[in-house]
Scaffold this motif. Structure first.
Motif, PDB file in Angstrom:
ATOM      1  N   ALA A  67       0.809  -1.219   0.000  1.00 11.39           N
ATOM      2  CA  ALA A  67       0.000   0.000   0.000  1.00 11.39           C
ATOM      3  C   ALA A  67       0.842   1.269   0.000  1.00 11.39           C
ATOM      4  O   ALA A  67       0.293   2.372  -0.135  1.00 11.39           O
ATOM      5  CB  ALA A  67      -0.936   0.000   1.205  1.00 11.39           C
ATOM      6  N   THR A  68       2.154   1.121   0.153  1.00 11.23           N
ATOM      7  CA  THR A  68       3.034   2.294   0.135  1.00 11.23           C
ATOM      8  C   THR A  68       2.961   2.967  -1.232  1.00 11.23           C
ATOM      9  O   THR A  68       3.118   2.314  -2.262  1.00 11.23           O
ATOM     10  CB  THR A  68       4.483   1.890   0.440  1.00 11.23           C
ATOM     11  N   GLU A  69       2.725   4.270  -1.225  1.00 17.26           N
ATOM     12  CA  GLU A  69       2.514   4.974  -2.481  1.00 17.26           C
ATOM     13  C   GLU A  69       3.449   6.172  -2.597  1.00 17.26           C
ATOM     14  O   GLU A  69       3.579   6.961  -1.647  1.00 17.26           O
ATOM     15  CB  GLU A  69       1.061   5.435  -2.591  1.00 17.26           C
TER      16      GLU A  69
ATOM     17  N   THR B 247       6.482  -2.179  -6.197  1.00 25.46           N
ATOM     18  CA  THR B 247       5.175  -2.290  -5.557  1.00 25.46           C
ATOM     19  C   THR B 247       4.207  -2.887  -6.580  1.00 25.46           C
ATOM     20  O   THR B 247       4.502  -2.912  -7.777  1.00 25.46           O
ATOM     21  CB  THR B 247       4.658  -0.908  -5.104  1.00 25.46           C
TER      22      THR B 247
ATOM     23  N   TYR C 123       1.435  -1.736  -7.877  1.00 21.82           N
ATOM     24  CA  TYR C 123       1.033  -0.808  -8.943  1.00 21.82           C
ATOM     25  C   TYR C 123       2.197  -0.503  -9.882  1.00 21.82           C
ATOM     26  O   TYR C 123       1.995  -0.254 -11.071  1.00 21.82           O
ATOM     27  CB  TYR C 123       0.444   0.478  -8.362  1.00 21.82           C
TER      28      TYR C 123
ATOM     29  N   HIS D  12      -8.280  -2.161  -0.329  1.00 22.21           N
ATOM     30  CA  HIS D  12      -7.643  -0.849  -0.455  1.00 22.21           C
ATOM     31  C   HIS D  12      -6.568  -0.880  -1.540  1.00 22.21           C
ATOM     32  O   HIS D  12      -6.484   0.034  -2.374  1.00 22.21           O
ATOM     33  CB  HIS D  12      -7.036  -0.433   0.879  1.00 22.21           C
ATOM     34  N   VAL D  13      -5.746  -1.922  -1.537  1.00 22.21           N
ATOM     35  CA  VAL D  13      -4.706  -2.061  -2.557  1.00 22.21           C
ATOM     36  C   VAL D  13      -5.338  -2.246  -3.931  1.00 22.21           C
ATOM     37  O   VAL D  13      -4.853  -1.701  -4.933  1.00 22.21           O
ATOM     38  CB  VAL D  13      -3.770  -3.245  -2.225  1.00 22.21           C
TER      39      VAL D  13
ATOM     40  N   ASN E 100      -8.187  -1.028  -4.980  1.00 21.17           N
ATOM     41  CA  ASN E 100      -8.637   0.294  -5.441  1.00 21.17           C
ATOM     42  C   ASN E 100      -7.453   1.129  -5.928  1.00 21.17           C
ATOM     43  O   ASN E 100      -7.563   1.877  -6.913  1.00 21.17           O
ATOM     44  CB  ASN E 100      -9.357   1.026  -4.308  1.00 21.17           C
ATOM     45  N   GLN E 101      -6.339   0.984  -5.238  1.00 21.41           N
ATOM     46  CA  GLN E 101      -5.134   1.707  -5.645  1.00 21.41           C
ATOM     47  C   GLN E 101      -4.677   1.251  -7.030  1.00 21.41           C
ATOM     48  O   GLN E 101      -4.313   2.085  -7.883  1.00 21.41           O
ATOM     49  CB  GLN E 101      -4.026   1.467  -4.616  1.00 21.41           C
ATOM     50  N   LEU E 102      -4.714  -0.045  -7.284  1.00 25.17           N
ATOM     51  CA  LEU E 102      -4.318  -0.574  -8.591  1.00 25.17           C
ATOM     52  C   LEU E 102      -5.262  -0.088  -9.695  1.00 25.17           C
ATOM     53  O   LEU E 102      -4.816   0.234 -10.804  1.00 25.17           O
ATOM     54  CB  LEU E 102      -4.301  -2.101  -8.551  1.00 25.17           C
TER      55      LEU E 102
ATOM     56  N   ASN F 199      -6.966   2.689  -9.707  1.00 21.26           N
ATOM     57  CA  ASN F 199      -6.701   4.114  -9.945  1.00 21.26           C
ATOM     58  C   ASN F 199      -5.446   4.313 -10.796  1.00 21.26           C
ATOM     59  O   ASN F 199      -5.425   5.146 -11.720  1.00 21.26           O
ATOM     60  CB  ASN F 199      -6.562   4.856  -8.623  1.00 21.26           C
ATOM     61  N   LYS F 200      -4.399   3.538 -10.491  1.00 21.18           N
ATOM     62  CA  LYS F 200      -3.164   3.655 -11.265  1.00 21.18           C
ATOM     63  C   LYS F 200      -3.371   3.193 -12.710  1.00 21.18           C
ATOM     64  O   LYS F 200      -2.790   3.760 -13.638  1.00 21.18           O
ATOM     65  CB  LYS F 200      -2.049   2.831 -10.616  1.00 21.18           C
TER      66      LYS F 200
END
Length: 226
Positions: free
Chosen positions: A60-62, A91, A93, A205-206, A208-210, A212-213
């Motif tokens: 989850a580190t961004e 990571t 993403y 959460h991860v 959703n992050q993927l 978005n990226k």
């Protein structure tokens, strides 16, 4: 005075004796052999939770500047530099973007499919061990209930064979085992359930992050260079 003094002394000493004998270790020993699989389940679940929590925290580190750098590299035609940045970031993403960069020049649908395939693999890797937590959450209480049944069987068997000597102490061992295993199974199961739900939320959460990226990268490919 003497009988009253003796009675007062007995009342004073009784709670102390109960406190000395009633502790977690002695209760666990009273649980019998059923406590062994419950102990194994709890130790493995704790290990999986800690290991997955560390992995998810890293995933989850961004880096807030990552996509900006990727955009600049791609617009400048520095594809190799963009790929090196993805490898350095290491990571989920970044691996998605690296796969997308490797497909630049192909139809947009092919790029998107390649990114989604990597995303599915990354999510599957993050979810390793979750099946064990789910199994523990459902299975530990059942094992505890099994201990309840076997404990009560022992208690009533002891009572039936005691004959004229039957009393409450004959039932004590079986009742201890029955109650202790039930409590232990519920505790292990509840903790595993909370751990599973927490880690699942972290994976979402991860995910959703993927997503978005992926959208940012696809928009990047569609926009003209400055």
């Amino acid at each position: 005075m003497t009988p009253l003094f003796i009675l007062a002394q007995e009342v004073t000493n009784t709670p102390a004796a109960a406190e000395e004998t009633l502790n977690v270790w002695s209760l666990c020993l009273k649980g019998g052999i059923i406590m062994i699989p419950l102990l194994i389940l709890s130790l493995v679940s704790i290990y999986i939770f800690i290991e997955r929590w560390l992995a998810l925290r890293k995933a989850a580190t961004e880096d807030a500047t990552f996509m900006k750098k990727i955009k600049d590299y791609i617009h400048d035609g520095e594809i190799e530099s963009a790929t090196l940045l993805c490898r350095k970031t290491d990571t989920p993403y970044a691996r998605l973007i690296q796969k997308g960069i490797s497909r630049i020049g192909r139809p947009m649908n092919d790029v998107l499919v390649a990114i989604e395939n990597v995303g599915n693999i990354e999510i599957a890797n993050l979810g390793k061990g979750f099946t064990w937590l789910a199994t523990t959450a459902a299975g530990a209480p059942m094992i505890g209930f099994l201990g309840t049944v076997t404990g009560m069987v022992k208690a009533f068997f002891a009572l039936s064979t005691a004959g004229n000597n039957a009393n409450i102490t004959v039932l004590a061992g079986g009742i201890y085992e029955a109650l202790v295993t039930t409590v232990a199974g519920l505790v292990v199961g509840i903790i595993a359930l909370f751990a599973y739900n927490y880690l699942t939320a972290r994976v979402n959460h991860v995910m959703n992050q993927l997503e978005n990226k992926t959208m940012e990268f696809m928009d990047l490919l569609n926009e003209p260079a400055a």
